[in-house]
Design a protein around this motif. Structure first.
Motif, PDB file in Angstrom:
ATOM      1  N   PRO A 116       0.786  -1.249   0.000  1.00  0.00           N
ATOM      2  CA  PRO A 116       0.000   0.000   0.000  1.00  0.00           C
ATOM      3  C   PRO A 116       0.810   1.287   0.000  1.00  0.00           C
ATOM      4  O   PRO A 116       0.282   2.327  -0.346  1.00  0.00           O
ATOM      5  CB  PRO A 116      -0.839  -0.111   1.283  1.00  0.00           C
ATOM      6  CG  PRO A 116      -0.106  -1.066   2.135  1.00  0.00           C
ATOM      7  CD  PRO A 116       0.550  -2.033   1.208  1.00  0.00           C
ATOM      8  N   PHE A 118       3.689   1.939  -1.707  1.00  0.00           N
ATOM      9  CA  PHE A 118       4.463   2.246  -2.906  1.00  0.00           C
ATOM     10  C   PHE A 118       3.552   2.354  -4.121  1.00  0.00           C
ATOM     11  O   PHE A 118       2.527   1.674  -4.183  1.00  0.00           O
ATOM     12  CB  PHE A 118       5.515   1.172  -3.167  1.00  0.00           C
ATOM     13  CG  PHE A 118       6.574   1.115  -2.118  1.00  0.00           C
ATOM     14  CD1 PHE A 118       7.537   2.099  -2.050  1.00  0.00           C
ATOM     15  CD2 PHE A 118       6.597   0.088  -1.195  1.00  0.00           C
ATOM     16  CE1 PHE A 118       8.510   2.064  -1.071  1.00  0.00           C
ATOM     17  CE2 PHE A 118       7.569   0.049  -0.212  1.00  0.00           C
ATOM     18  CZ  PHE A 118       8.526   1.040  -0.159  1.00  0.00           C
ATOM     19  N   TYR A 162      -1.202   4.884  -6.239  1.00  0.00           N
ATOM     20  CA  TYR A 162      -1.090   3.909  -5.161  1.00  0.00           C
ATOM     21  C   TYR A 162      -2.202   2.880  -5.316  1.00  0.00           C
ATOM     22  O   TYR A 162      -3.262   3.190  -5.879  1.00  0.00           O
ATOM     23  CB  TYR A 162      -1.208   4.601  -3.807  1.00  0.00           C
ATOM     24  CG  TYR A 162      -0.001   5.427  -3.481  1.00  0.00           C
ATOM     25  CD1 TYR A 162       1.065   4.868  -2.810  1.00  0.00           C
ATOM     26  CD2 TYR A 162       0.080   6.750  -3.894  1.00  0.00           C
ATOM     27  CE1 TYR A 162       2.184   5.616  -2.528  1.00  0.00           C
ATOM     28  CE2 TYR A 162       1.203   7.506  -3.619  1.00  0.00           C
ATOM     29  CZ  TYR A 162       2.256   6.936  -2.938  1.00  0.00           C
ATOM     30  OH  TYR A 162       3.378   7.665  -2.672  1.00  0.00           O
ATOM     31  N   HIS A 164      -4.484   1.816  -3.415  1.00  0.00           N
ATOM     32  CA  HIS A 164      -5.821   2.147  -2.919  1.00  0.00           C
ATOM     33  C   HIS A 164      -6.549   3.138  -3.804  1.00  0.00           C
ATOM     34  O   HIS A 164      -7.733   3.370  -3.637  1.00  0.00           O
ATOM     35  CB  HIS A 164      -5.720   2.702  -1.496  1.00  0.00           C
ATOM     36  CG  HIS A 164      -5.111   4.067  -1.431  1.00  0.00           C
ATOM     37  ND1 HIS A 164      -3.767   4.270  -1.416  1.00  0.00           N
ATOM     38  CD2 HIS A 164      -5.686   5.289  -1.417  1.00  0.00           C
ATOM     39  CE1 HIS A 164      -3.530   5.568  -1.387  1.00  0.00           C
ATOM     40  NE2 HIS A 164      -4.672   6.208  -1.383  1.00  0.00           N
ATOM     41  N   GLU A 165      -5.830   3.727  -4.753  1.00  0.00           N
ATOM     42  CA  GLU A 165      -6.488   4.692  -5.629  1.00  0.00           C
ATOM     43  C   GLU A 165      -7.111   4.024  -6.847  1.00  0.00           C
ATOM     44  O   GLU A 165      -7.676   4.694  -7.702  1.00  0.00           O
ATOM     45  CB  GLU A 165      -5.474   5.747  -6.090  1.00  0.00           C
ATOM     46  CG  GLU A 165      -4.959   6.598  -4.953  1.00  0.00           C
ATOM     47  CD  GLU A 165      -3.782   7.453  -5.352  1.00  0.00           C
ATOM     48  OE1 GLU A 165      -3.653   8.542  -4.804  1.00  0.00           O
ATOM     49  OE2 GLU A 165      -2.989   7.023  -6.209  1.00  0.00           O
TER      50      GLU A 165
END
Lengths: 350, 299
Positions: A116, A118, A162, A164-165
């Motif tokens: 998460p 990098f 990233y 999570h995006e």
């Protein structure tokens, strides 16, 4: 299995060759027999689908191919050869050069399988630099190409995103790009579509199929979804209690299942048009891997079980070239593959 | 500030900004810039630091020169705007000089404990097995004492003084930091991306340095920052009990103790060191909250 294929004319050496693989986990109270004699060969450009329910040993098989299981608690026996490397006999250092470069793996949950903190680009470039020792900027360029290859829209921008995006489907594409970053000969896919929406699932499957053909990779695709297995696999291996109970070309296995477990699995799955057909659950539960029954491990749940089934595990019986099953009825020629087991169970069609 | 506020208000700009790839620290900084409370708190701490470090520039009085004639003057006395203490020393300069020791005794133990405890905790969490048990059981032993009691016991044995205070507080902060870093590391170690990194051929050291450390450092750092406020209070408490810095050194806790005797004569002056301790620890607390928010990429 291996002796079966040995009889066939073969142009090339198989890229994956597994002989009599046994994996046991030593726990404090018990020993879990996770894999109990799996053998198979896989040739370049072929897709093997391993089908089975939870706990049947699918993921363990994949992980043992890369020796990812925790060494302290795992006992592995048998022989694994991948792309000319003797996996079972290698030391950690040599193994590191195979992992990621010759064999790569796609995981089930792209959210947790990507780091998460990098960006996607950094993670892909890091792997390329590690294995090929090229410069970071060259690796970055490769990462961009890879993202384009897995059809991520506006790849240049996504390189700097990233995990999570991104959406689930996009993350799984990024995961595939990461796995393909060093052009592996063998790709291991551990239920890569299970965590995704159905609409995204089919996109990922088609993408994998396309990339596999373009790059000529051998793929081992683990799934519990019969529909997905049919879609991707050239051959299907049905797994039950740590053994392949049936192996064969996809259409053959689906149309005329030879093993009662395969048949039961098919009747318990929504597949194609199910109108007028009753879905049936398989009675009972999978066997306890800490104490497997002496005979056929499916016998307690099998509607065809006889006394001799409970004596010892039926050996692999060859039905046709490349088609194997572990069932006494087949070995005896009791089963007529002309009449599919499926029809036995279907009720009157409208 | 103005600039970032308008940026956030304009959705098109906000989208454009979100789409630009940015380095992690750049993002942290941008989030911090929008968090006005944290900014204010950091400004206060910065100011405090400057005033404390360059204390001679901000006062004309010697913090150690007393006068029997000027004892316990109230706040607002000409020449001594914060009044004087029980031996007539200027309180303003004692507050400034006292801040040096108080901040040092508040920050140094946490920093040292972060280095030692963080290293041991991450190691234990990543290695697991026997090493983990060894480190964690040792931690449990230290954990058996409340940190204030442990600090009191250690300074009681070693004797009072700044060095011993720092040493005692360092030792009492190592266990909680070990525990936090061990549990965070254990959590991260079992996540799939660590296995994925192994599957892509990364060596153990690379995984530890690259994947584990970068995922673990944020939470540990935030926790350590939150310890600073406790540490300042504990250091002050040790001095108050006579186990920390020895007189005549100026230190907030010690000043509080001495001025306590004059609390009836000039209550406001007696309360001032306590107010400083409160403000400083509050600021560190709020800063750690702000850092927590800014450093979590997933928020």
């Amino acid at each position: 299995m291996s002796q079966v294929l040995a009889n066939l004319p073969r142009a090339t050496e198989p890229v994956v060759s597994v002989e009599d693989l046994h994996v046991r986990f030593l726990l404090r109270e018990a020993t879990v027999a996770a894999i109990n004699g799996v053998s198979f060969d896989l040739e370049a450009g072929q897709v093997l689908g391993i089908l089975g329910e939870s706990g049947s040993g699918k993921s363990v098989t994949l992980r043992s191919l890369m020796r990812l299981l925790p060494p302290a608690r795992t006992r592995t026996e048998g022989r694994i050869r991948i792309a000319g490397h003797e996996i079972t006999a290698m030391d950690e250092t040599a193994l590191r050069h195979v992992r990621g470069a010759k064999v790569a793996m796609i995981f089930q949950e792209p959210m947790v399988a990507l780091d998460p903190v990098f960006t996607i680009g950094v993670q892909i470039a890091e792997t390329i630099v590690r294995h090929e020792g090229i410069s970071y900027s060259a690796a970055n360029q490769r990462a961009l190409e890879l993202l384009e290859m897995v059809q991520i829209p506006s790849a240049a921008r996504r390189l700097k995103s990233y995990p999570h995006e991104m959406s689930g489907g996009m993350r799984q594409r990024a995961m595939i790009a990461l796995a393909l970053s060093c052009r592996p000969t063998v790709l291991l896919a551990d239920e890569p579509t299970t965590a995704l929406d159905v609409t995204v699932q089919i996109q990922i499957i088609l993408l994998l199929r396309q990339l596999q053909q373009e790059l000529g990779m051998a793929v081992i695709f683990v799934t519990h979804d019969v529909g997905v297995a049919i879609e991707v696999a050239d051959r299907i291996a049905v797994m039950y209690a740590g053994r392949f109970v049936e192996v064969g070309p996809t259409e053959k296995v689906i149309d005329t299942p030879a093993h009662p477990y395969t048949a039961a699995l098919l009747t318990s799955t929504v597949l194609g048009s199910t109108f007028g057909r009753r879905l049936e659950a398989i009675p009972g539960t999978p066997p306890d891997l800490r104490a497997l029954p002496a005979g056929c491990s499916f016998a307690p749940r099998c509607r065809h079980a006889q006394d001799r089934c409970r004596v010892h595990m039926p050996p692999e019986a060859v039905l046709a070239p490349g088609r194997i099953t572990r069932c006494v009825r087949v070995a005896d020629g009791e089963l007529d593959l002309g009449s599919p087991n499926l029809s036995e169970r279907s009720i009157a069609k409208p | 500030m103005e600039d970032s506020a308008t940026l956030a208000a304009d959705p098109a700009m906000a989208l454009k900004r979100a789409q630009q790839g940015k380095s992690y620290w750049r993002r942290v900084w941008e989030r911090l810039r929008e968090d006005k409370v944290t900014l204010a708190v950091i400004a206060v701490l910065g100011m405090l630091l400057i005033m404390v470090v360059f204390a001679p520039w901000f006062t004309i009085h010697d913090p150690y020169a007393g006068s029997v004639l000027r004892r316990l003057k109230p706040v607002g006395t000409p020449g001594h705007w914060l009044g004087t203490d029980e031996v007539g020393r200027d309180l303003w300069s004692r507050m400034l000089y006292g801040g040096r020791l108080s901040l040092l005794a508040g920050v140094a133990p946490v920093f040292l404990a972060l280095l030692i405890g963080g290293f041991l905790g991450i190691l234990a969490g990543y290695a697991g097995g026997l090493l983990n048990s060894a480190v964690m059981r040792l931690t449990d032993v230290l954990y058996a004492f409340p940190s204030i009691l442990l600090a009191i016991a250690i300074t009681g044995i070693l004797g009072a003084g700044l060095q011993n205070t720092i040493l005692a507080l360092t030792i009492s902060f190592i266990p909680p930091i070990i525990r936090i870093s061990e549990s965070v590391t254990t959590q991260v170690r079992h996540l799939d991306f660590v296995e994925a990194a192994r599957a892509s051929g990364a060596r153990r050291l690379t995984i530890m340095r690259y994947h584990i450390l970068s995922n673990v450092l944020g939470p540990i750092l935030v926790y350590a920052t939150s310890l600073i406020s406790i540490c300042i209070i504990l250091a002050a408490g040790l001095s108050f009990l006579g186990l920390g810095v020895t007189p005549p050194s100026a230190e907030w806790g010690l000043m509080l103790n001495n001025l306590r005797q004059g609390i009836w004569a000039s209550p406001l002056v007696a309360a001032l060191p306590g107010v400083m301790i409160f403000i400083t620890s509050m600021c560190f607390n709020l800063m750690s909250d702000g850092l927590r928010q800014a450093m979590d990429v997933r928020l």
